[in-house]
Design a protein around this motif. Structure first.
Motif, PDB file in Angstrom:
ATOM      1  N   GLN A  18       0.716  -1.227   0.166  1.00 32.34           N
ATOM      2  CA  GLN A  18       0.201   0.204  -0.141  1.00 32.34           C
ATOM      3  C   GLN A  18       0.761   1.260   0.049  1.00 32.34           C
ATOM      4  O   GLN A  18       0.631   2.266  -0.636  1.00 32.34           O
ATOM      5  CB  GLN A  18      -1.351   0.109   1.928  1.00 32.34           C
ATOM      6  CG  GLN A  18      -2.054  -0.700   1.249  1.00 32.34           C
ATOM      7  CD  GLN A  18      -3.161  -1.170   1.802  1.00 32.34           C
ATOM      8  OE1 GLN A  18      -2.604  -0.026   3.565  1.00 32.34           O
ATOM      9  NE2 GLN A  18      -3.964  -2.168   2.023  1.00 32.34           N
ATOM     10  N   LEU A  19       1.759   1.294   0.560  1.00 31.42           N
ATOM     11  CA  LEU A  19       3.284   1.921   0.388  1.00 31.42           C
ATOM     12  C   LEU A  19       3.566   3.017  -1.130  1.00 31.42           C
ATOM     13  O   LEU A  19       3.538   3.238  -1.694  1.00 31.42           O
ATOM     14  CB  LEU A  19       4.199   1.706   1.923  1.00 31.42           C
ATOM     15  CG  LEU A  19       3.750   2.375   3.299  1.00 31.42           C
ATOM     16  CD1 LEU A  19       5.416   1.836   3.636  1.00 31.42           C
ATOM     17  CD2 LEU A  19       3.740   4.312   2.999  1.00 31.42           C
ATOM     18  N   SER A  20       4.055   1.312  -0.979  1.00 31.24           N
ATOM     19  CA  SER A  20       4.594   1.597  -2.853  1.00 31.24           C
ATOM     20  C   SER A  20       3.683   2.049  -3.680  1.00 31.24           C
ATOM     21  O   SER A  20       4.214   2.414  -4.816  1.00 31.24           O
ATOM     22  CB  SER A  20       5.700   0.082  -3.117  1.00 31.24           C
ATOM     23  OG  SER A  20       4.247  -0.669  -3.416  1.00 31.24           O
ATOM     24  N   THR A  21       2.164   1.479  -3.834  1.00 27.53           N
ATOM     25  CA  THR A  21       1.589   2.821  -4.600  1.00 27.53           C
ATOM     26  C   THR A  21       1.216   3.045  -4.006  1.00 27.53           C
ATOM     27  O   THR A  21      -0.198   3.897  -4.946  1.00 27.53           O
ATOM     28  CB  THR A  21       0.402   0.844  -5.029  1.00 27.53           C
ATOM     29  OG1 THR A  21      -0.375   0.462  -3.242  1.00 27.53           O
ATOM     30  CG2 THR A  21       0.679  -0.307  -5.074  1.00 27.53           C
ATOM     31  N   GLU A  22       1.102   3.767  -3.375  1.00 28.64           N
ATOM     32  CA  GLU A  22       0.317   4.729  -2.593  1.00 28.64           C
ATOM     33  C   GLU A  22      -1.109   5.827  -2.520  1.00 28.64           C
ATOM     34  O   GLU A  22      -0.948   6.673  -2.388  1.00 28.64           O
ATOM     35  CB  GLU A  22       1.034   6.135  -3.860  1.00 28.64           C
ATOM     36  CG  GLU A  22       2.468   6.522  -4.303  1.00 28.64           C
ATOM     37  CD  GLU A  22       2.635   7.519  -4.555  1.00 28.64           C
ATOM     38  OE1 GLU A  22       1.481   8.374  -5.658  1.00 28.64           O
ATOM     39  OE2 GLU A  22       3.685   8.074  -4.819  1.00 28.64           O
ATOM     40  N   ILE A  23      -1.768   4.072  -2.383  1.00 27.22           N
ATOM     41  CA  ILE A  23      -3.072   3.899  -1.467  1.00 27.22           C
ATOM     42  C   ILE A  23      -2.202   4.765   0.144  1.00 27.22           C
ATOM     43  O   ILE A  23      -3.527   5.347   0.732  1.00 27.22           O
ATOM     44  CB  ILE A  23      -3.138   2.626  -1.032  1.00 27.22           C
ATOM     45  CG1 ILE A  23      -3.261   2.081  -2.864  1.00 27.22           C
ATOM     46  CG2 ILE A  23      -4.345   2.103  -0.392  1.00 27.22           C
ATOM     47  CD1 ILE A  23      -3.879   0.823  -3.253  1.00 27.22           C
ATOM     48  N   LEU A 104     -10.107   1.102  -1.134  1.00 32.55           N
ATOM     49  CA  LEU A 104      -8.705   2.155  -0.900  1.00 32.55           C
ATOM     50  C   LEU A 104      -8.045   2.995  -1.831  1.00 32.55           C
ATOM     51  O   LEU A 104      -6.989   3.682  -2.369  1.00 32.55           O
ATOM     52  CB  LEU A 104      -7.738   0.795  -1.606  1.00 32.55           C
ATOM     53  CG  LEU A 104      -7.816  -0.381  -0.540  1.00 32.55           C
ATOM     54  CD1 LEU A 104      -6.948  -1.334  -0.386  1.00 32.55           C
ATOM     55  CD2 LEU A 104      -7.320   0.288   0.791  1.00 32.55           C
ATOM     56  N   GLU A 105      -9.218   3.333  -3.460  1.00 33.85           N
ATOM     57  CA  GLU A 105      -8.531   4.398  -4.171  1.00 33.85           C
ATOM     58  C   GLU A 105      -9.957   5.576  -4.227  1.00 33.85           C
ATOM     59  O   GLU A 105      -9.407   6.821  -4.670  1.00 33.85           O
ATOM     60  CB  GLU A 105      -9.107   3.551  -5.900  1.00 33.85           C
ATOM     61  CG  GLU A 105      -8.359   2.578  -5.748  1.00 33.85           C
ATOM     62  CD  GLU A 105      -7.178   2.477  -6.170  1.00 33.85           C
ATOM     63  OE1 GLU A 105      -6.206   3.716  -6.949  1.00 33.85           O
ATOM     64  OE2 GLU A 105      -6.049   1.528  -6.260  1.00 33.85           O
ATOM     65  N   VAL A 106      -9.804   5.464  -3.115  1.00 36.29           N
ATOM     66  CA  VAL A 106     -10.904   6.532  -2.671  1.00 36.29           C
ATOM     67  C   VAL A 106      -9.374   7.859  -2.031  1.00 36.29           C
ATOM     68  O   VAL A 106      -9.141   7.553  -1.085  1.00 36.29           O
ATOM     69  CB  VAL A 106     -11.829   7.044  -1.233  1.00 36.29           C
ATOM     70  CG1 VAL A 106     -12.399   8.086  -0.885  1.00 36.29           C
ATOM     71  CG2 VAL A 106     -13.111   5.570  -1.759  1.00 36.29           C
ATOM     72  N   GLY A 107      -9.296   9.318  -3.006  1.00 40.80           N
ATOM     73  CA  GLY A 107      -8.564  10.010  -2.028  1.00 40.80           C
ATOM     74  C   GLY A 107      -8.658  11.208  -1.290  1.00 40.80           C
ATOM     75  O   GLY A 107     -10.558  10.918  -0.510  1.00 40.80           O
ATOM     76  N   LEU A 108      -8.434  11.485  -0.353  1.00 43.42           N
ATOM     77  CA  LEU A 108      -8.269  12.735   1.152  1.00 43.42           C
ATOM     78  C   LEU A 108      -7.774  13.519   0.309  1.00 43.42           C
ATOM     79  O   LEU A 108      -6.762  14.349  -0.383  1.00 43.42           O
ATOM     80  CB  LEU A 108      -8.598  12.173   2.972  1.00 43.42           C
ATOM     81  CG  LEU A 108      -8.945  10.531   2.175  1.00 43.42           C
ATOM     82  CD1 LEU A 108      -8.424  10.731   4.047  1.00 43.42           C
ATOM     83  CD2 LEU A 108     -10.411  11.171   2.730  1.00 43.42           C
ATOM     84  N   GLN A 109      -8.472  15.109   0.359  1.00 40.90           N
ATOM     85  CA  GLN A 109      -7.717  16.430   0.522  1.00 40.90           C
ATOM     86  C   GLN A 109      -7.065  16.434   1.371  1.00 40.90           C
ATOM     87  O   GLN A 109      -6.301  15.564   2.393  1.00 40.90           O
ATOM     88  CB  GLN A 109      -8.518  17.409   1.379  1.00 40.90           C
ATOM     89  CG  GLN A 109     -10.261  17.540   0.399  1.00 40.90           C
ATOM     90  CD  GLN A 109      -9.361  17.632  -1.162  1.00 40.90           C
ATOM     91  OE1 GLN A 109      -8.438  18.413  -1.841  1.00 40.90           O
ATOM     92  NE2 GLN A 109     -10.326  17.342  -2.767  1.00 40.90           N
ATOM     93  N   PRO A 110      -5.508  16.645   0.971  1.00 38.23           N
ATOM     94  CA  PRO A 110      -4.341  16.637   1.923  1.00 38.23           C
ATOM     95  C   PRO A 110      -4.735  17.114   3.620  1.00 38.23           C
ATOM     96  O   PRO A 110      -4.138  16.272   4.595  1.00 38.23           O
ATOM     97  CB  PRO A 110      -3.345  17.571   1.397  1.00 38.23           C
ATOM     98  CG  PRO A 110      -3.950  17.479   0.278  1.00 38.23           C
ATOM     99  CD  PRO A 110      -5.556  17.279   0.131  1.00 38.23           C
ATOM    100  N   ARG A 111      -5.371  18.011   4.151  1.00 42.23           N
ATOM    101  CA  ARG A 111      -6.184  18.782   5.169  1.00 42.23           C
ATOM    102  C   ARG A 111      -6.698  17.450   5.976  1.00 42.23           C
ATOM    103  O   ARG A 111      -6.800  18.253   6.999  1.00 42.23           O
ATOM    104  CB  ARG A 111      -6.303  20.392   5.071  1.00 42.23           C
ATOM    105  CG  ARG A 111      -7.677  20.266   4.196  1.00 42.23           C
ATOM    106  CD  ARG A 111      -8.443  22.100   3.935  1.00 42.23           C
ATOM    107  NE  ARG A 111      -9.898  22.018   3.253  1.00 42.23           N
ATOM    108  CZ  ARG A 111     -10.895  21.550   3.385  1.00 42.23           C
ATOM    109  NH1 ARG A 111     -10.942  20.207   4.775  1.00 42.23           N
ATOM    110  NH2 ARG A 111     -11.643  21.578   2.431  1.00 42.23           N
TER     111      ARG A 111
END
Length: 123
Positions: A18-23, A104-111
């Motif tokens: 998950q780290l290597s695929t940036e999940i 696992l493909e759901v993105g979150l805003q950085p904040r």
């Protein structure tokens, strides 16, 4: 995890993948700008499955105290954007769709990422 042979190694392998695929991403534990919340996680073992025998479940419904809200209870749900459930289920049965890693493909805003932290200590 120490009781089940090889589970710690498999769990770490999933975390590293998950780290290597940036999940997921590593963060500085001392960086605490804004709200910070740590989500508990555990392994779910399905020995009869051919593809994924071990998967990690992040429990955002967990509470630290009975009177305190869980992360899931604090999140803004937003409007329902799904189409008719019956039609979706029929389409799932018509076409072969791989939804194994869909959530696992759901993105979150950085904040907002600091409220979805979890700890992983390899050793």
């Amino acid at each position: 995890m120490k009781k089940k042979q090889g589970l710690s190694r498999q769990y770490d392998s999933i975390i590293q993948d998950q780290l290597s695929t940036e999940i997921i991403e590593k963060v500085d534990i001392h960086y605490t700008e804004g709200l910070v919340h740590y989500i508990p996680h555990h392994a779910v073992i399905s020995p009869l499955k051919i593809t994924t025998k071990v998967r990690i479940v992040y429990n955002a419904s967990a509470k630290t105290k009975r009177e305190v809200k869980s992360l899931n209870e604090c999140l803004y749900r937003g409007p329902v954007l799904l189409q008719n459930l019956c039609g979706m289920l029929i389409r799932f049965r018509i076409y072969r769709i791989d939804i194994e890693k869909a959530f696992l493909e759901v993105g979150l805003q950085p904040r907002e990422r600091n409220v979805t932290r979890f700890l992983w200590l390899k050793d």
